[in-house]
Scaffold this motif. Structure first.
Motif, short mmCIF file in Angstrom:
data_model
loop_
_atom_site.label_atom_id
_atom_site.label_comp_id
_atom_site.label_asym_id
_atom_site.label_seq_id
_atom_site.Cartn_x
_atom_site.Cartn_y
_atom_site.Cartn_z
N GLY A 321 5.72 -8.80 3.38
CA GLY A 321 6.53 -7.74 3.95
C GLY A 321 6.77 -6.53 3.08
N HIS A 322 6.09 -6.42 1.93
CA HIS A 322 6.28 -5.28 1.03
C HIS A 322 5.33 -4.14 1.36
CE1 HIS A 322 8.79 -7.41 -1.99
NE2 HIS A 322 8.08 -8.46 -1.65
N GLU A 323 5.81 -2.91 1.18
CA GLU A 323 4.89 -1.78 1.11
C GLU A 323 4.17 -1.84 -0.23
OE1 GLU A 323 6.21 2.26 2.48
OE2 GLU A 323 8.17 1.30 2.36
N VAL A 324 2.98 -1.25 -0.29
CA VAL A 324 2.22 -1.21 -1.54
C VAL A 324 1.72 0.20 -1.76
CG1 VAL A 324 1.54 -3.63 -1.32
CG2 VAL A 324 0.02 -1.84 -0.46
N CYS A 325 1.43 0.53 -3.02
CA CYS A 325 0.84 1.83 -3.32
C CYS A 325 -0.03 1.73 -4.57
CB CYS A 325 1.90 2.91 -3.50
SG CYS A 325 3.09 2.66 -4.82
N ALA A 326 -0.93 2.69 -4.70
CA ALA A 326 -1.86 2.74 -5.82
C ALA A 326 -1.41 3.81 -6.81
CB ALA A 326 -3.27 3.06 -5.33
N LYS A 327 -1.56 3.53 -8.09
CA LYS A 327 -1.26 4.50 -9.16
C LYS A 327 -2.58 4.95 -9.76
CE LYS A 327 1.54 6.27 -12.51
NZ LYS A 327 0.59 6.85 -13.44
#
Length: 332
Positions: A321-327
């Motif tokens: 259920g988490h949002e994710v993002c790329a760095k």
């Protein structure tokens, strides 16, 4: 405002550097001058549609670690904010120390100037908000303290290193400080977009955030994933108690150095679902160039990700259920 005054000798040195640069590199960029891209971007129509997805960037001219000690427009001028807005960027970030933004209950001398820093933070929130941009603070908390600090606060001492030691998060007063500081700051800076946090390496925070120095006897047998989850949960819970729209981003930088993938999954299981999982896109990506094998440690432009590790972390986080993002990091 000039943040750093130069004496006559330093001005002469800079003039010599400029003269040498113009002598040997004047034609390197076909006549382009520094910051020409501001006007060029407008002419080329570099615009993007708005999005709710997180597009977070650091100012190329930001004063790292001291932005809130100066006129904040030095780090985030209106022209830059307008440019970012046109490109679809909806968030900017800058590093922060909690005890420099709210009174430090253990020794307020460390907080000198917090009122002025808060005022500049509010100014940035308002100015960026006019362009549809939120402000995020990059945290390494609870930040380690000089060893001399513990002469009067021995009960708070965690992992001891050469010059700085950790505030042990297993002491109730330390977690009460962390939670209270986050809540106070969010109340004092309405409209704050969020936080993102490194919880391994970079700076000593909880007692297993670095593996140098003398380990903490209290935390010795506590799994590192528990300590990380405790800090991230505190930041997320206290900020959302003030404003449910505030996001906390858990940056997984160096987690793979300190934890197995099983431990990373266990850590994700323990943090609130509202926490966004951010991983370096190219980290641990293997490559071969000219017959030489290598492994991307942090970032790459020529060997783009996402790497298998990042994809596995994101897949696991999404399933819970988490949002994710790329760095990513792009330097010139």
């Amino acid at each position: 405002i000039v943040p750093f005054a130069l004496d006559d000798g330093q001005k002469e040195q800079l003039a010599r550097i400029r003269a040498l640069t113009e002598q040997y590199f004047a034609d390197l960029f076909d006549g382009a001058q520094p910051f020409d891209f501001f006007s060029a971007q407008k002419e080329q129509g570099a615009f993007a549609e708005p999005t709710d997805d997180l597009r977070l960037i650091y100012s190329y001219c930001g004063l790292y670690a001291t932005a809130l000690d100066q006129d904040i427009s030095l780090s985030y001028p209106d022209a830059l904010l307008a440019s970012y807005s046109d490109m679809g960027i909806n968030a900017v970030w800058l590093p922060a120390l909690l005890y420099q933004l709210v009174p430090f209950p253990f020794d307020e001398s460390f907080s000198e100037g917090w009122q002025e820093r808060q005022a500049r933070l509010r100014e940035l929130i308002d100015r960026a908000g006019a362009y549809g941009i939120k402000v995020y603070l990059y945290l390494n908390e609870p930040r380690c303290m000089p060893n001399a600090f513990f002469d009067a606060h021995l009960e708070l001492l965690g992992r001891r290193d050469a010059d700085y030691s950790a505030l042990c998060t297993q002491h109730p007063a330390v977690m009460a400080y962390l939670r209270g500081a986050v809540r106070t700051l969010c109340k004092s800076a309405p409209g704050l977009g969020g936080f993102f946090a490194i919880t391994c390496s970079e700076n000593l925070t909880h007692c297993k955030s670095k593996m140098t120095g003398e380990e903490c006897p209290v935390c010795r047998d506590i799994p590192i994933e528990n300590l990380i989850a405790e800090v991230l949960s505190a930041i997320s819970e206290e900020s959302r108690a003030v404003d449910p729209t505030i996001r906390t981003v858990a940056w997984t930088w160096a987690w793979d150095d300190y934890m197995t993938e099983e431990q990373i999954r266990a850590c994700i299981d323990m943090i609130p679902r509202e926490v966004v999982l951010q991983s370096n896109s190219e980290a641990m990506l293997e490559f071969v160039r000219g017959g030489v094998q290598g492994n991307i440690r942090d970032y790459s432009i020529s060997i783009p990700g996402p790497a298998p590790l990042a994809k596995r972390v994101w897949e696991y986080a999404r399933a819970r259920g988490h949002e994710v993002c790329a760095k990513v990091q792009i330097n010139a």
